[in-house]
Design an enzyme around this catalytic site. Structure first.
Site, PDB file in Angstrom:
ATOM      1  N   LYS A 204       0.857  -1.179   0.000  1.00 34.06           N
ATOM      2  CA  LYS A 204       0.000   0.000   0.000  1.00 34.06           C
ATOM      3  C   LYS A 204       0.900   1.239   0.000  1.00 34.06           C
ATOM      4  O   LYS A 204       1.430   1.637   1.032  1.00 34.06           O
ATOM      5  CB  LYS A 204      -0.867  -0.064   1.276  1.00 34.06           C
ATOM      6  CG  LYS A 204      -2.079   0.815   1.315  1.00 34.06           C
ATOM      7  CD  LYS A 204      -1.739   2.206   1.122  1.00 34.06           C
ATOM      8  CE  LYS A 204      -2.314   3.279   1.915  1.00 34.06           C
ATOM      9  NZ  LYS A 204      -1.924   4.562   1.351  1.00 34.06           N
TER      10      LYS A 204
ATOM     11  N   GLY B   5       2.247   5.254  13.233  1.00 39.31           N
ATOM     12  CA  GLY B   5       2.760   4.037  13.868  1.00 39.31           C
ATOM     13  C   GLY B   5       2.009   3.724  15.152  1.00 39.31           C
ATOM     14  O   GLY B   5       1.634   2.571  15.403  1.00 39.31           O
TER      15      GLY B   5
ATOM     16  N   GLU C 190       9.551  16.469  14.491  1.00 42.73           N
ATOM     17  CA  GLU C 190      10.026  16.293  13.120  1.00 42.73           C
ATOM     18  C   GLU C 190       9.289  17.274  12.206  1.00 42.73           C
ATOM     19  O   GLU C 190       8.062  17.323  12.223  1.00 42.73           O
ATOM     20  CB  GLU C 190       9.753  14.858  12.659  1.00 42.73           C
ATOM     21  CG  GLU C 190      10.295  14.575  11.277  1.00 42.73           C
ATOM     22  CD  GLU C 190       9.954  13.163  10.785  1.00 42.73           C
ATOM     23  OE1 GLU C 190       8.799  12.748  10.913  1.00 42.73           O
ATOM     24  OE2 GLU C 190      10.865  12.488  10.271  1.00 42.73           O
TER      25      GLU C 190
ATOM     26  N   GLY D 235       6.636   5.294   8.045  1.00 43.38           N
ATOM     27  CA  GLY D 235       5.896   6.546   7.991  1.00 43.38           C
ATOM     28  C   GLY D 235       6.064   7.317   9.282  1.00 43.38           C
ATOM     29  O   GLY D 235       7.028   7.103  10.025  1.00 43.38           O
TER      30      GLY D 235
ATOM     31  N   THR E  33       5.452   8.811  13.133  1.00 42.12           N
ATOM     32  CA  THR E  33       5.301   8.141  14.427  1.00 42.12           C
ATOM     33  C   THR E  33       3.832   8.115  14.861  1.00 42.12           C
ATOM     34  O   THR E  33       3.372   7.125  15.450  1.00 42.12           O
ATOM     35  CB  THR E  33       6.208   8.834  15.469  1.00 42.12           C
ATOM     36  OG1 THR E  33       7.560   8.644  15.028  1.00 42.12           O
ATOM     37  CG2 THR E  33       6.059   8.231  16.851  1.00 42.12           C
TER      38      THR E  33
ATOM     39  N   CYS F 201      14.011  10.622   6.211  1.00 44.15           N
ATOM     40  CA  CYS F 201      13.755  10.302   7.629  1.00 44.15           C
ATOM     41  C   CYS F 201      14.970  10.537   8.505  1.00 44.15           C
ATOM     42  O   CYS F 201      14.852  10.976   9.638  1.00 44.15           O
ATOM     43  CB  CYS F 201      13.280   8.866   7.761  1.00 44.15           C
ATOM     44  SG  CYS F 201      14.407   7.678   7.003  1.00 44.15           S
TER      45      CYS F 201
HETATM   46  P1  NAD Z   1       2.397   8.805   7.103  1.00 38.56           P
HETATM   47  O1  NAD Z   1       2.526   8.266   8.472  1.00 38.56           O
HETATM   48  O2  NAD Z   1       1.505   9.955   6.887  1.00 38.56           O
HETATM   49  O3  NAD Z   1       1.916   7.665   6.083  1.00 38.56           O
HETATM   50  C1  NAD Z   1       2.635   6.460   5.920  1.00 38.56           C
HETATM   51  C2  NAD Z   1       1.708   5.434   5.296  1.00 38.56           C
HETATM   52  O4  NAD Z   1       0.719   5.070   6.252  1.00 38.56           O
HETATM   53  C3  NAD Z   1       0.947   5.934   4.072  1.00 38.56           C
HETATM   54  O5  NAD Z   1       0.896   4.923   3.079  1.00 38.56           O
HETATM   55  C4  NAD Z   1      -0.434   6.205   4.620  1.00 38.56           C
HETATM   56  O6  NAD Z   1      -1.462   6.118   3.644  1.00 38.56           O
HETATM   57  C5  NAD Z   1      -0.564   5.099   5.644  1.00 38.56           C
HETATM   58  N1  NAD Z   1      -1.583   5.325   6.675  1.00 38.56           N
HETATM   59  C6  NAD Z   1      -2.153   6.497   7.030  1.00 38.56           C
HETATM   60  N2  NAD Z   1      -3.082   6.277   7.990  1.00 38.56           N
HETATM   61  C7  NAD Z   1      -3.089   4.952   8.251  1.00 38.56           C
HETATM   62  C8  NAD Z   1      -3.827   4.129   9.140  1.00 38.56           C
HETATM   63  N3  NAD Z   1      -4.738   4.626   9.940  1.00 38.56           N
HETATM   64  N4  NAD Z   1      -3.569   2.810   9.138  1.00 38.56           N
HETATM   65  C9  NAD Z   1      -2.629   2.274   8.338  1.00 38.56           C
HETATM   66  N5  NAD Z   1      -1.907   3.012   7.455  1.00 38.56           N
HETATM   67  C10 NAD Z   1      -2.134   4.342   7.416  1.00 38.56           C
HETATM   68  O7  NAD Z   1       3.897   9.118   6.649  1.00 38.56           O
HETATM   69  P2  NAD Z   1       4.341   9.878   5.343  1.00 38.56           P
HETATM   70  O8  NAD Z   1       3.967  11.317   5.508  1.00 38.56           O
HETATM   71  O9  NAD Z   1       3.877   9.129   4.141  1.00 38.56           O
HETATM   72  O10 NAD Z   1       5.926   9.719   5.398  1.00 38.56           O
HETATM   73  C11 NAD Z   1       6.754  10.588   6.082  1.00 38.56           C
HETATM   74  C12 NAD Z   1       7.166   9.986   7.405  1.00 38.56           C
HETATM   75  O11 NAD Z   1       7.814   8.731   7.186  1.00 38.56           O
HETATM   76  C13 NAD Z   1       8.183  10.826   8.156  1.00 38.56           C
HETATM   77  O12 NAD Z   1       7.833  10.864   9.510  1.00 38.56           O
HETATM   78  C14 NAD Z   1       9.481  10.059   7.963  1.00 38.56           C
HETATM   79  O13 NAD Z   1      10.453  10.288   8.977  1.00 38.56           O
HETATM   80  C15 NAD Z   1       8.997   8.657   7.966  1.00 38.56           C
HETATM   81  N6  NAD Z   1       9.960   7.754   7.326  1.00 38.56           N
HETATM   82  C16 NAD Z   1      10.670   6.899   8.115  1.00 38.56           C
HETATM   83  C17 NAD Z   1      11.635   6.071   7.545  1.00 38.56           C
HETATM   84  C18 NAD Z   1      12.471   5.139   8.392  1.00 38.56           C
HETATM   85  O14 NAD Z   1      13.197   4.328   7.824  1.00 38.56           O
HETATM   86  N7  NAD Z   1      12.391   5.193   9.697  1.00 38.56           N
HETATM   87  C19 NAD Z   1      11.838   6.102   6.165  1.00 38.56           C
HETATM   88  C20 NAD Z   1      11.078   6.981   5.397  1.00 38.56           C
HETATM   89  C21 NAD Z   1      10.137   7.801   5.988  1.00 38.56           C
END
Ligand code: NAD
Length: 493
Positions: free
Chosen positions: A183, A241, A393, A236, A238, A292
């Site tokens: 996804k 998460g 962040e 994604g 925190t 990230c």
């Molecule tokens: P996000 O948390 O907004 O979304 C991540 C994913 O989760 C998307 O596909 C989104 O559609 C999905 N999602 C949203 N709501 C959900 C729910 N209720 N249940 C399940 N899935 C859901 O993150 P983003 O804005 O896409 O990405 C940026 C973030 O990712 C930043 O915080 C960045 O630091 C982090 N990131 C971390 C790493 C790492 O390796 N630690 C790598 C890349 C990005």
């Protein structure tokens, strides 16, 4: 070739059970280019029926299909073949990533396309090197520890490195022997839909890889809650998460999370200042700070503090904002208007909470840039640990700079957020470099450079609120320990 020639005229379709499909309700969403905020394509949005179909297909492929019985060497061959197909299409994938994410084309080519091919090659090898162990217990027992695939894995992706992160994760999932429901983020969906074509052409059996685009709160949530999905991995923010941890509690499934960061970058006063300034600038402006592990908290020894800031300001002012396809561009657009808005809100908070604005901090006025989501490199000095911009962040080209006097103070500052993703240390004293690297509470540290040199072979783990679980192929496997009694009549009582 004109990059738009690679764009499909019809909406991009979902990939379920080895077939490209239009969802039942035929709803689409817009795909935008962030440099101009122009819609250039459409993709279908999966609804609940499509998630159910994909879960069923992935379940069947794992439980009954050829995939579940396929020896690792066959999985390896399929991964190699897919990598070769991707290699042939690198130009197309790089153009699509640049169009959809606003990245620099050179960056998309290297960090996305090349590294994705590398992920296929690496995990094709890894699939053939999966090992367990035999533990010496006593003369009557053979104890085996074996590693198994989880089964069906839901892989939820972010938008900031969609192709590379997708390939890195999917290749590990498949090398381990799982099936996948992928996804991608709604802001960066195309590369995973195109990657489905690669898996299809390589001949992966139906249902092994499924790609669903659309809403996280619908698709992601269903994957997290479904009892037929054995494991969910999400990269994604925190807060997402934490939501997933909460939503997964009824099934107690395995959850692996790679989350946000607020990484420190410590500069001691024995460095070559000009060199360290260039690294510090690169660490927070690469992909416009949408990485990230970006080094977004610069912790500088007081004796060189003002000199360092002055030189860093001049480095930042050299950056040229623009379209990622223009080779002169050195500062790219943020992914989306809403995300840029959130970065601007942090900038305003920084000003309001009393940080010293050194440069940036105001929108560009050039019309070519106001059409897109550009934020100038913004330096805040004298940032203290109680300020919001130090703690949270921002995910844009915004750097918080804080002075320190002693090594102990630098380490304490580095460790004073809830995150623990990465960090940098710059010093000519290697004893100190290693000592400080060992004391920073993060899963990945760079000494005298910034950013990983081996994301595929040596992925970092998120400490504290930056993640949950291990990285690499082990993330997608589960262990079993087997005790075999070799003696007759050995019942102890
Ligand atoms: P996000 O948390 O907004 O979304 C991540 C994913 O989760 C998307 O596909 C989104 O559609 C999905 N999602 C949203 N709501 C959900 C729910 N209720 N249940 C399940 N899935 C859901 O993150 P983003 O804005 O896409 O990405 C940026 C973030 O990712 C930043 O915080 C960045 O630091 C982090 N990131 C971390 C790493 C790492 O390796 N630690 C790598 C890349 C990005």
């Amino acid at each position: 070739m004109n990059p738009y020639d690679y764009v499909k005229k019809e909406p991009y379709q979902l990939y379920i059970d080895g077939v490209f499909v239009v969802p039942e309700d035929k709803v689409t969403f817009d795909i935008q280019n962030p440099v101009k905020n122009q819609i250039f394509a459409k993709a279908y949005k999966a609804g609940k029926p499509e998630v159910t179909r994909a879960v069923k297909a992935a379940r069947k492929a794992f439980d009954e299909g050829p995939w579940g019985k396929m020896p690792p060497r066959e999985r390896s061959k399929l991964l190699l073949k897919a990598g070769q197909i991707l290699e042939q299409r690198k130009e197309e994938f790089s153009c699509i990533e640049t169009l959809e994410c606003g990245k620099s084309y050179a960056g998309a080519r290297y960090f996305e396309a090349e590294m994705s091919v590398d992920a296929f090659e690496y995990y094709a090898g890894k699939a053939r090197c999966l090992e367990g162990k035999a533990v010496p217990i006593d003369n009557n027992t053979v104890n085996l520890v074996q590693w198994y695939p989880h089964g069906v894995v839901g892989e939820i992706l972010p938008w900031n490195g969609p192709l590379m992160m997708g390939c890195q994760k999917i290749c590990a999932i498949l090398a381990a022997g799982n099936t996948a429901i992928v996804k991608p983020s709604s802001w960066a969906s195309l590369s995973m839909l195109l990657l489905a074509e690669v898996f299809d052409e390589a001949g992966f059996p139906s249902g092994v890889v499924n790609v669903l685009t659309g809403s996280g709160s619908v698709i992601g949530d269903m994957l997290v809650k479904s009892p037929d999905v054995d494991m969910v991995a999400m990269t994604g923010g925190t807060s997402t998460g934490k939501h997933i941890i909460e939503a997964s509690k009824d099934t107690v499934k395995d959850v692996a999370l790679e989350l946000g960061g607020k990484s420190p970058n410590i500069i001691f006063d024995d460095v070559d200042i000009d060199d360290a300034v260039k690294w510090a600038r690169w660490a927070f402006t690469q992909n416009s700070g949408q990485v990230c592990v970006s080094g977004t908290r610069l912790i500088v020894q007081r004796s060189i503090y003002e000199q360092f800031i002055e030189k860093l300001q001049s480095e930042c002012e050299k950056l040229i904002p623009g379209d990622g396809f223009d080779p002169k561009t050195t500062l790219t657009s943020l992914i989306h208007r809403d995300h840029a808005q959130s970065v601007w809100e942090y900038i305003e908070k920084g000003k309001a909470e009393g940080a010293r604005l050194v440069c940036g901090g105001e929108p560009y006025t050039d019309q070519k840039l106001t059409a897109g989501n550009f934020v100038p490199p913004t330096l805040f000095a004298d940032v203290t640990p109680d300020m919001t911009i130090f703690k949270e962040e921002i995910f844009g080209p915004v750097l918080c700079i804080t002075p320190f006097d002693s090594e102990a103070e630098a380490i304490a500052l580095a460790n004073s957020t809830e995150y623990g993703l990465a960090g940098g240390v710059f010093t000519k004293n290697m004893k100190r470099g290693l000592r400080v690297a060992q004391k920073i509470h993060s899963g990945q540290i760079y000494v005298n450079s910034y950013f990983s040199k081996a994301m595929i072979e040596s992925p970092g783990t998120g400490w504290k609120q930056s993640g949950l679980g291990v990285a690499g192929i082990q993330k997608y496997m589960i262990s079993k320990t087997i005790f075999i009694d070799t003696q007759e009549g050995s019942l102890p009582m």
